[in-house]
Design a protein around this motif. Structure first.
Motif, short mmCIF file in Angstrom:
data_model
loop_
_atom_site.label_atom_id
_atom_site.label_comp_id
_atom_site.label_asym_id
_atom_site.label_seq_id
_atom_site.Cartn_x
_atom_site.Cartn_y
_atom_site.Cartn_z
N GLU A 77 0.85 -1.19 0.00
CA GLU A 77 0.00 0.00 0.00
C GLU A 77 0.89 1.24 0.00
OE1 GLU A 77 -2.60 1.39 3.51
OE2 GLU A 77 -3.95 0.24 2.20
N TYR A 78 0.60 2.15 -0.93
CA TYR A 78 1.39 3.37 -1.06
C TYR A 78 0.49 4.60 -1.15
CZ TYR A 78 5.50 0.53 -1.80
OH TYR A 78 6.52 -0.37 -1.62
N THR A 79 0.97 5.68 -0.57
CA THR A 79 0.30 6.97 -0.68
C THR A 79 0.54 7.53 -2.07
OG1 THR A 79 0.66 7.40 1.67
CG2 THR A 79 0.23 9.32 0.27
N VAL A 80 -0.51 8.05 -2.70
CA VAL A 80 -0.36 8.73 -3.98
C VAL A 80 -0.89 10.15 -3.83
CG1 VAL A 80 -0.50 6.62 -5.36
CG2 VAL A 80 -2.56 7.93 -4.92
N ILE A 81 -0.30 11.07 -4.56
CA ILE A 81 -0.74 12.46 -4.56
C ILE A 81 -1.29 12.77 -5.94
CG2 ILE A 81 -0.05 14.86 -4.31
CD1 ILE A 81 2.18 13.87 -2.43
N LEU A 82 -2.55 13.17 -5.98
CA LEU A 82 -3.20 13.57 -7.24
C LEU A 82 -3.21 15.09 -7.30
CD1 LEU A 82 -4.83 10.79 -6.32
CD2 LEU A 82 -6.00 11.33 -8.44
N THR A 83 -2.67 15.61 -8.38
CA THR A 83 -2.64 17.05 -8.60
C THR A 83 -3.36 17.35 -9.91
OG1 THR A 83 -0.48 17.15 -7.51
CG2 THR A 83 -1.13 19.06 -8.82
N PRO A 84 -4.37 18.23 -9.87
CA PRO A 84 -5.03 18.59 -11.13
C PRO A 84 -4.03 19.19 -12.11
CG PRO A 84 -6.31 19.37 -9.26
CD PRO A 84 -4.99 18.92 -8.72
N ALA A 102 6.91 7.58 -2.04
CA ALA A 102 7.78 6.53 -1.51
C ALA A 102 8.61 5.85 -2.59
CB ALA A 102 6.97 5.49 -0.75
N LEU A 103 8.22 6.05 -3.86
CA LEU A 103 8.90 5.40 -4.98
C LEU A 103 9.45 6.49 -5.90
CD1 LEU A 103 6.19 2.68 -5.75
CD2 LEU A 103 8.18 2.49 -4.22
N PRO A 104 10.68 6.92 -5.67
CA PRO A 104 11.26 8.03 -6.44
C PRO A 104 11.12 7.85 -7.95
CG PRO A 104 12.74 7.37 -4.69
CD PRO A 104 11.64 6.34 -4.73
N GLY A 105 10.56 8.88 -8.59
CA GLY A 105 10.40 8.85 -10.04
C GLY A 105 9.15 8.15 -10.51
N CYS A 106 8.38 7.57 -9.60
CA CYS A 106 7.15 6.86 -9.99
C CYS A 106 6.03 7.87 -10.11
CB CYS A 106 6.81 5.77 -8.98
SG CYS A 106 5.44 4.71 -9.48
N MET A 107 5.72 8.24 -11.34
CA MET A 107 4.67 9.21 -11.63
C MET A 107 3.87 8.73 -12.84
SD MET A 107 6.68 12.81 -11.19
CE MET A 107 5.19 13.79 -11.09
N THR A 108 2.64 9.19 -12.92
CA THR A 108 1.79 8.87 -14.06
C THR A 108 0.71 9.94 -14.16
OG1 THR A 108 0.56 7.09 -15.17
CG2 THR A 108 0.24 7.31 -12.79
N GLN A 109 -0.25 9.72 -15.02
CA GLN A 109 -1.35 10.68 -15.16
C GLN A 109 -2.58 9.98 -15.70
OE1 GLN A 109 0.35 13.55 -17.83
NE2 GLN A 109 -0.26 12.41 -19.64
N GLY A 110 -3.71 10.68 -15.61
CA GLY A 110 -4.96 10.15 -16.15
C GLY A 110 -5.93 11.28 -16.41
N GLU A 111 -6.86 11.05 -17.32
CA GLU A 111 -7.83 12.07 -17.69
C GLU A 111 -8.87 12.31 -16.59
OE1 GLU A 111 -7.84 14.12 -20.36
OE2 GLU A 111 -5.86 13.26 -20.71
N THR A 112 -9.21 11.26 -15.84
CA THR A 112 -10.16 11.37 -14.74
C THR A 112 -9.48 10.89 -13.46
OG1 THR A 112 -11.00 9.12 -14.98
CG2 THR A 112 -12.11 10.85 -16.28
N ARG A 113 -10.10 11.17 -12.32
CA ARG A 113 -9.55 10.71 -11.04
C ARG A 113 -9.43 9.18 -11.04
NH1 ARG A 113 -11.16 9.21 -5.92
NH2 ARG A 113 -9.99 10.18 -4.21
N GLU A 114 -10.48 8.51 -11.52
CA GLU A 114 -10.50 7.05 -11.55
C GLU A 114 -9.40 6.50 -12.46
OE1 GLU A 114 -13.26 9.02 -12.04
OE2 GLU A 114 -14.00 8.73 -9.99
N GLU A 115 -9.25 7.10 -13.64
CA GLU A 115 -8.21 6.66 -14.56
C GLU A 115 -6.82 6.91 -13.97
OE1 GLU A 115 -6.59 7.25 -19.14
OE2 GLU A 115 -8.03 8.68 -18.35
N ALA A 116 -6.65 8.05 -13.31
CA ALA A 116 -5.36 8.38 -12.71
C ALA A 116 -5.00 7.36 -11.63
CB ALA A 116 -5.38 9.79 -12.13
N LEU A 117 -5.98 6.96 -10.82
CA LEU A 117 -5.71 5.97 -9.77
C LEU A 117 -5.40 4.60 -10.36
CD1 LEU A 117 -8.39 7.04 -7.15
CD2 LEU A 117 -5.90 7.31 -7.00
N LYS A 118 -6.08 4.23 -11.44
CA LYS A 118 -5.79 2.95 -12.12
C LYS A 118 -4.38 2.99 -12.71
CE LYS A 118 -6.41 -1.01 -14.12
NZ LYS A 118 -5.54 -2.02 -13.53
N MET A 119 -4.02 4.11 -13.32
CA MET A 119 -2.68 4.26 -13.88
C MET A 119 -1.63 4.21 -12.76
SD MET A 119 -3.11 4.38 -17.12
CE MET A 119 -1.54 4.98 -17.71
N ALA A 120 -1.95 4.78 -11.60
CA ALA A 120 -1.03 4.73 -10.46
C ALA A 120 -0.81 3.29 -10.02
CB ALA A 120 -1.57 5.57 -9.30
#
Length: 75
Positions: A5-12, A24-42
């Motif tokens: 389990e990891y904390t993720v930060i969502l920024t618009p 907690a995972l240096p360099g681990c970043m992604t993105q998504g068009e919606t909040r749900e997509e962004a969390l799935k991509m994470a």
């Protein structure tokens, strides 16, 4: 793979959607068009990141991220 389990930060994002960072995972970043997509991509990005660590025999970082967010009013 065990469960992690990891904390993720969502920024618009300015152009729309969300940017996701996993502190907690240096360099681990992604993105998504919606909040749900962004969390799935994470989730996918974290799985890939951990898979590489396991493959390389590296230790799996624990999530010790804490953040305090406070709004300050001025003027």
């Amino acid at each position: 793979m065990p469960k992690y389990e990891y904390t993720v930060i969502l920024t618009p994002a300015e152009e729309g959607g969300y940017i996701v960072d996993v502190p907690a995972l240096p360099g681990c970043m992604t993105q998504g068009e919606t909040r749900e997509e962004a969390l799935k991509m994470a989730e996918d990005a974290i799985k890939g990141y951990l898979g590489c660590l396991i493959e390389e025999g590296e230790p799996i970082p624990t999530d010790t991220f804490t953040m305090e967010q406070i709004k300050v009013t001025v003027g």
